[in-house]
Design a protein around this motif. Structure first.
Motif, PDB file in Angstrom:
ATOM      1  N   UNK A 101       1.974   7.975  -4.580  1.00  0.00           N
ATOM      2  CA  UNK A 101       0.598   8.044  -4.062  1.00  0.00           C
ATOM      3  C   UNK A 101       0.625   8.074  -2.594  1.00  0.00           C
ATOM      4  N   UNK A 102      -0.320   8.984  -1.956  1.00  0.00           N
ATOM      5  CA  UNK A 102      -0.473   8.606  -0.406  1.00  0.00           C
ATOM      6  C   UNK A 102      -1.469   7.586  -0.127  1.00  0.00           C
ATOM      7  N   UNK A 103      -0.895   6.637   0.590  1.00  0.00           N
ATOM      8  CA  UNK A 103      -1.834   5.567   0.992  1.00  0.00           C
ATOM      9  C   UNK A 103      -3.089   6.214   1.667  1.00  0.00           C
ATOM     10  N   UNK A 104      -4.371   5.400   1.596  1.00  0.00           N
ATOM     11  CA  UNK A 104      -5.555   5.683   2.259  1.00  0.00           C
ATOM     12  C   UNK A 104      -5.391   4.938   3.632  1.00  0.00           C
ATOM     13  N   UNK A 105      -5.044   5.683   4.784  1.00  0.00           N
ATOM     14  CA  UNK A 105      -5.007   4.938   6.237  1.00  0.00           C
ATOM     15  C   UNK A 105      -6.260   4.242   6.606  1.00  0.00           C
ATOM     16  N   UNK A 106      -7.384   4.727   6.117  1.00  0.00           N
ATOM     17  CA  UNK A 106      -8.694   4.187   6.550  1.00  0.00           C
ATOM     18  C   UNK A 106      -8.929   2.658   5.971  1.00  0.00           C
ATOM     19  N   UNK A 107      -8.362   2.945   4.537  1.00  0.00           N
ATOM     20  CA  UNK A 107      -8.453   1.558   3.994  1.00  0.00           C
ATOM     21  C   UNK A 107      -7.347   0.346   4.337  1.00  0.00           C
ATOM     22  N   UNK A 108      -6.468   0.871   4.749  1.00  0.00           N
ATOM     23  CA  UNK A 108      -5.423  -0.067   5.196  1.00  0.00           C
ATOM     24  C   UNK A 108      -5.904  -0.505   6.415  1.00  0.00           C
TER      25      UNK A 108
ATOM     26  N   UNK B 285       0.934  -1.305   0.209  1.00  0.00           N
ATOM     27  CA  UNK B 285       0.070   0.040   0.067  1.00  0.00           C
ATOM     28  C   UNK B 285       0.886   1.101  -0.027  1.00  0.00           C
ATOM     29  N   UNK B 286       2.241   1.175   0.027  1.00  0.00           N
ATOM     30  CA  UNK B 286       3.001   2.469   0.187  1.00  0.00           C
ATOM     31  C   UNK B 286       3.651   2.686  -1.234  1.00  0.00           C
TER      32      UNK B 286
ATOM     33  N   UNK C 271      -8.954  -0.745   7.598  1.00  0.00           N
ATOM     34  CA  UNK C 271     -10.160  -1.779   7.391  1.00  0.00           C
ATOM     35  C   UNK C 271      -9.734  -3.099   6.927  1.00  0.00           C
ATOM     36  N   UNK C 272      -8.661  -3.088   5.992  1.00  0.00           N
ATOM     37  CA  UNK C 272      -8.075  -4.246   5.687  1.00  0.00           C
ATOM     38  C   UNK C 272      -7.522  -5.148   6.625  1.00  0.00           C
ATOM     39  N   UNK C 273      -6.720  -4.310   7.445  1.00  0.00           N
ATOM     40  CA  UNK C 273      -6.039  -5.101   8.646  1.00  0.00           C
ATOM     41  C   UNK C 273      -6.997  -5.807   9.588  1.00  0.00           C
ATOM     42  N   UNK C 274      -8.169  -5.231   9.864  1.00  0.00           N
ATOM     43  CA  UNK C 274      -9.191  -5.566  10.821  1.00  0.00           C
ATOM     44  C   UNK C 274      -9.853  -6.832  10.250  1.00  0.00           C
ATOM     45  N   UNK C 275     -10.250  -6.563   8.937  1.00  0.00           N
ATOM     46  CA  UNK C 275     -10.868  -7.598   8.274  1.00  0.00           C
ATOM     47  C   UNK C 275     -10.155  -8.884   8.358  1.00  0.00           C
ATOM     48  N   UNK C 276      -8.774  -8.782   7.772  1.00  0.00           N
ATOM     49  CA  UNK C 276      -7.744  -9.992   7.865  1.00  0.00           C
ATOM     50  C   UNK C 276      -7.639 -10.657   9.351  1.00  0.00           C
ATOM     51  N   UNK C 277      -7.595  -9.706  10.570  1.00  0.00           N
ATOM     52  CA  UNK C 277      -7.489 -10.486  11.868  1.00  0.00           C
ATOM     53  C   UNK C 277      -8.874 -10.978  12.111  1.00  0.00           C
ATOM     54  N   UNK C 278      -9.860 -10.341  11.924  1.00  0.00           N
ATOM     55  CA  UNK C 278     -11.150 -11.148  12.130  1.00  0.00           C
ATOM     56  C   UNK C 278     -11.307 -12.449  11.348  1.00  0.00           C
TER      57      UNK C 278
END
Length: 86
Positions: free
Chosen positions: A7-14, A2-3, A16-23
């Motif tokens: 382009x500046x990465x969207x921290x909210x999207x990152x 994502x880096x 959300x992606x990490x939370x979904x992966x952990x769940x």
């Protein structure tokens, strides 16, 4: 992934992606990651996951059987270093 330099990465999207992966990957008792019971705290599941156990470092196995652990007051030893200019 994502880096980028351009382009500046969207921290909210990152996030959300990490939370979904952990769940998704912490539900099974044999999963690599387990939830600790505290909100937002996860750890490697070393009790039930062979993959997680492989990720652990075991420093005590590196010591030879006859060696002792170093003490706080080391005894000066003879200098056995080789000279590069002899």
């Amino acid at each position: 992934m994502n880096c980028s330099l351009f382009a500046v990465p969207d921290l909210a999207e990152i996030s959300r992606h990490v939370r979904q992966y952990l769940l998704r990957n912490s539900k099974s008792p044999q999963s690599l990651i387990e939830h600790t019971g505290r909100r937002g705290v996860y750890r490697l599941n070393t009790a039930n996951s062979a993959v997680a156990r492989q990720l652990l470092l075991k420093f005590s196995e590196n010591m030879a059987a006859g060696e002792e652990e170093p003490d706080d007051n080391p005894v000066p030893h003879e200098d056995r270093s080789l000279s590069l200019f002899d």
